[in-house]
Write a protein that holds these residues in place. Structure first.
Motif, PDB file in Angstrom:
ATOM      1  N   ALA A 148     -26.833   2.393 -14.725  1.00  0.00           N
ATOM      2  CA  ALA A 148     -27.546   1.382 -13.938  1.00  0.00           C
ATOM      3  C   ALA A 148     -26.772   0.069 -13.904  1.00  0.00           C
ATOM      4  CB  ALA A 148     -28.937   1.163 -14.514  1.00  0.00           C
ATOM      5  N   GLY A 149     -26.038  -0.238 -14.984  1.00  0.00           N
ATOM      6  CA  GLY A 149     -25.291  -1.485 -15.052  1.00  0.00           C
ATOM      7  C   GLY A 149     -23.857  -1.373 -14.578  1.00  0.00           C
ATOM      8  N   GLU A 150     -23.474  -0.210 -14.066  1.00  0.00           N
ATOM      9  CA  GLU A 150     -22.097  -0.023 -13.621  1.00  0.00           C
ATOM     10  C   GLU A 150     -21.834  -0.815 -12.345  1.00  0.00           C
ATOM     11  OE1 GLU A 150     -19.130   3.712 -13.398  1.00  0.00           O
ATOM     12  OE2 GLU A 150     -20.936   3.920 -12.184  1.00  0.00           O
ATOM     13  N   SER A 151     -20.724  -1.537 -12.348  1.00  0.00           N
ATOM     14  CA  SER A 151     -20.388  -2.331 -11.173  1.00  0.00           C
ATOM     15  C   SER A 151     -19.919  -1.418 -10.044  1.00  0.00           C
ATOM     16  CB  SER A 151     -19.281  -3.332 -11.511  1.00  0.00           C
ATOM     17  OG  SER A 151     -18.047  -2.665 -11.663  1.00  0.00           O
ATOM     18  N   PRO A 152     -20.034  -1.860  -8.812  1.00  0.00           N
ATOM     19  CA  PRO A 152     -19.548  -1.063  -7.682  1.00  0.00           C
ATOM     20  C   PRO A 152     -18.058  -0.735  -7.816  1.00  0.00           C
ATOM     21  CG  PRO A 152     -20.949  -2.829  -6.888  1.00  0.00           C
ATOM     22  CD  PRO A 152     -20.739  -3.063  -8.366  1.00  0.00           C
ATOM     23  N   HIS A 153     -17.284  -1.685  -8.357  1.00  0.00           N
ATOM     24  CA  HIS A 153     -15.845  -1.477  -8.540  1.00  0.00           C
ATOM     25  C   HIS A 153     -15.583  -0.315  -9.499  1.00  0.00           C
ATOM     26  CE1 HIS A 153     -11.595  -2.415  -8.851  1.00  0.00           C
ATOM     27  NE2 HIS A 153     -11.718  -2.427 -10.169  1.00  0.00           N
ATOM     28  N   LEU A 154     -16.308  -0.293 -10.623  1.00  0.00           N
ATOM     29  CA  LEU A 154     -16.145   0.795 -11.592  1.00  0.00           C
ATOM     30  C   LEU A 154     -16.621   2.125 -11.030  1.00  0.00           C
ATOM     31  CD1 LEU A 154     -17.122  -0.903 -14.967  1.00  0.00           C
ATOM     32  CD2 LEU A 154     -14.845  -0.266 -14.168  1.00  0.00           C
ATOM     33  N   ALA A 155     -17.670   2.091 -10.234  1.00  0.00           N
ATOM     34  CA  ALA A 155     -18.181   3.321  -9.624  1.00  0.00           C
ATOM     35  C   ALA A 155     -17.138   3.920  -8.687  1.00  0.00           C
ATOM     36  CB  ALA A 155     -19.476   3.041  -8.871  1.00  0.00           C
ATOM     37  N   VAL A 156     -16.464   3.066  -7.921  1.00  0.00           N
ATOM     38  CA  VAL A 156     -15.414   3.539  -7.009  1.00  0.00           C
ATOM     39  C   VAL A 156     -14.242   4.110  -7.808  1.00  0.00           C
ATOM     40  CG1 VAL A 156     -13.680   2.793  -5.322  1.00  0.00           C
ATOM     41  CG2 VAL A 156     -16.054   2.046  -5.095  1.00  0.00           C
ATOM     42  N   GLU A 157     -13.844   3.425  -8.870  1.00  0.00           N
ATOM     43  CA  GLU A 157     -12.739   3.921  -9.707  1.00  0.00           C
ATOM     44  C   GLU A 157     -13.085   5.268 -10.322  1.00  0.00           C
ATOM     45  OE1 GLU A 157     -11.643   1.021 -12.614  1.00  0.00           O
ATOM     46  OE2 GLU A 157     -10.595  -0.233 -11.148  1.00  0.00           O
ATOM     47  N   ARG A 158     -14.329   5.411 -10.787  1.00  0.00           N
ATOM     48  CA  ARG A 158     -14.762   6.676 -11.387  1.00  0.00           C
ATOM     49  C   ARG A 158     -14.706   7.793 -10.358  1.00  0.00           C
ATOM     50  NH1 ARG A 158     -19.373   8.574 -10.939  1.00  0.00           N
ATOM     51  NH2 ARG A 158     -20.459   6.607 -10.650  1.00  0.00           N
ATOM     52  N   GLN A 159     -15.179   7.541  -9.147  1.00  0.00           N
ATOM     53  CA  GLN A 159     -15.155   8.551  -8.091  1.00  0.00           C
ATOM     54  C   GLN A 159     -13.718   8.920  -7.706  1.00  0.00           C
ATOM     55  OE1 GLN A 159     -17.989   9.941  -8.545  1.00  0.00           O
ATOM     56  NE2 GLN A 159     -18.259  10.283  -6.370  1.00  0.00           N
ATOM     57  N   GLU A 160     -12.829   7.941  -7.686  1.00  0.00           N
ATOM     58  CA  GLU A 160     -11.421   8.225  -7.394  1.00  0.00           C
ATOM     59  C   GLU A 160     -10.818   9.115  -8.474  1.00  0.00           C
ATOM     60  OE1 GLU A 160      -9.634   4.378  -6.928  1.00  0.00           O
ATOM     61  OE2 GLU A 160     -10.382   4.148  -4.879  1.00  0.00           O
ATOM     62  N   LEU A 161     -11.151   8.842  -9.727  1.00  0.00           N
ATOM     63  CA  LEU A 161     -10.658   9.669 -10.828  1.00  0.00           C
ATOM     64  C   LEU A 161     -11.185  11.093 -10.713  1.00  0.00           C
ATOM     65  CD1 LEU A 161      -9.134  10.069 -13.457  1.00  0.00           C
ATOM     66  CD2 LEU A 161     -11.135   9.174 -14.667  1.00  0.00           C
ATOM     67  N   VAL A 162     -12.453  11.236 -10.358  1.00  0.00           N
ATOM     68  CA  VAL A 162     -13.039  12.567 -10.172  1.00  0.00           C
ATOM     69  C   VAL A 162     -12.268  13.320  -9.088  1.00  0.00           C
ATOM     70  CG1 VAL A 162     -15.084  13.792  -9.294  1.00  0.00           C
ATOM     71  CG2 VAL A 162     -15.339  11.993 -11.013  1.00  0.00           C
ATOM     72  N   GLN A 163     -11.944  12.645  -8.005  1.00  0.00           N
ATOM     73  CA  GLN A 163     -11.200  13.295  -6.913  1.00  0.00           C
ATOM     74  C   GLN A 163      -9.806  13.722  -7.368  1.00  0.00           C
ATOM     75  OE1 GLN A 163     -11.863  12.204  -3.090  1.00  0.00           O
ATOM     76  NE2 GLN A 163     -10.149  13.347  -2.289  1.00  0.00           N
ATOM     77  N   VAL A 164      -9.109  12.850  -8.089  1.00  0.00           N
ATOM     78  CA  VAL A 164      -7.771  13.164  -8.585  1.00  0.00           C
ATOM     79  C   VAL A 164      -7.829  14.366  -9.527  1.00  0.00           C
ATOM     80  CG1 VAL A 164      -5.885  12.315 -10.042  1.00  0.00           C
ATOM     81  CG2 VAL A 164      -6.832  10.847  -8.254  1.00  0.00           C
ATOM     82  N   LEU A 165      -8.810  14.372 -10.418  1.00  0.00           N
ATOM     83  CA  LEU A 165      -8.954  15.494 -11.351  1.00  0.00           C
ATOM     84  C   LEU A 165      -9.250  16.797 -10.611  1.00  0.00           C
ATOM     85  CD1 LEU A 165     -10.981  13.912 -14.272  1.00  0.00           C
ATOM     86  CD2 LEU A 165      -8.685  14.869 -14.395  1.00  0.00           C
ATOM     87  N   GLN A 166     -10.143  16.736  -9.653  1.00  0.00           N
ATOM     88  CA  GLN A 166     -10.480  17.946  -8.892  1.00  0.00           C
ATOM     89  C   GLN A 166      -9.253  18.492  -8.172  1.00  0.00           C
ATOM     90  OE1 GLN A 166     -13.304  17.519  -5.719  1.00  0.00           O
ATOM     91  NE2 GLN A 166     -13.686  19.706  -5.627  1.00  0.00           N
ATOM     92  N   GLU A 167      -8.499  17.619  -7.532  1.00  0.00           N
ATOM     93  CA  GLU A 167      -7.298  18.065  -6.825  1.00  0.00           C
ATOM     94  C   GLU A 167      -6.285  18.659  -7.787  1.00  0.00           C
ATOM     95  OE1 GLU A 167      -6.052  14.643  -4.582  1.00  0.00           O
ATOM     96  OE2 GLU A 167      -7.764  14.779  -3.229  1.00  0.00           O
TER      97      GLU A 167
END
Length: 93
Positions: A20-39
Motif C-alpha cells: 500500500a505504501g509502495e511509490s509509483p516509481h518502485l511499482a514500475v521498477e518492480r514490474q520491469e524486473l518481473v518482465q526481465v526475469l520472465q524473458e
C-alpha cells in the motif's frame, strides 16, 4: 499425470502485489524486473526452465519436482543449478 503444456513463468506467478505504501516509481521498477526475469526464464532450455519454474516459482521441493518429472533428485539439482547460473549471467550482462 501432470501436464506440462504451457508451463512457463507467467506474470501472475512472478508478480508480487504492491505494498500500500509502495511509490509509483518502485511499482514500475518492480514490474520491469518481473518482465526481465520472465524473458530470461523463457530463454532457458525446456528442461531447465521446467525445473526452475516448478522449484523456484511454484515452490515445489526437489523431491516433488523429481516425482512430477520422473527424473532423479540429482538431475533436478543439476538442471536447477544450470538454470540459475544462466539467469545470473543474463541478468548481470
Amino acid at each position: 499425470m501432470f501436464a506440462l503444456d504451457g508451463l512457463t513463468a507467467e506474470p501472475e506467478y512472478l508478480s508480487h502485489r504492491a505494498d500500500a505504501g509502495e511509490s509509483p516509481h518502485l511499482a514500475v521498477e518492480r514490474q520491469e524486473l518481473v518482465q526481465v526475469l520472465q524473458e530470461a526464464i523463457l530463454t532457458l532450455p525446456p528442461g531447465q526452465r521446467t525445473v526452475l519454474v516448478l522449484a523456484d516459482v511454484q515452490g515445489l521441493s526437489y523431491q516433488e519436482v523429481a516425482e512430477v518429472l520422473a527424473i532423479s533428485v540429482g538431475t533436478v539439482k543439476l538442471r536447477l543449478s544450470q538454470a540459475r547460473g544462466s539467469l545470473r549471467a543474463q541478468l548481470l550482462a
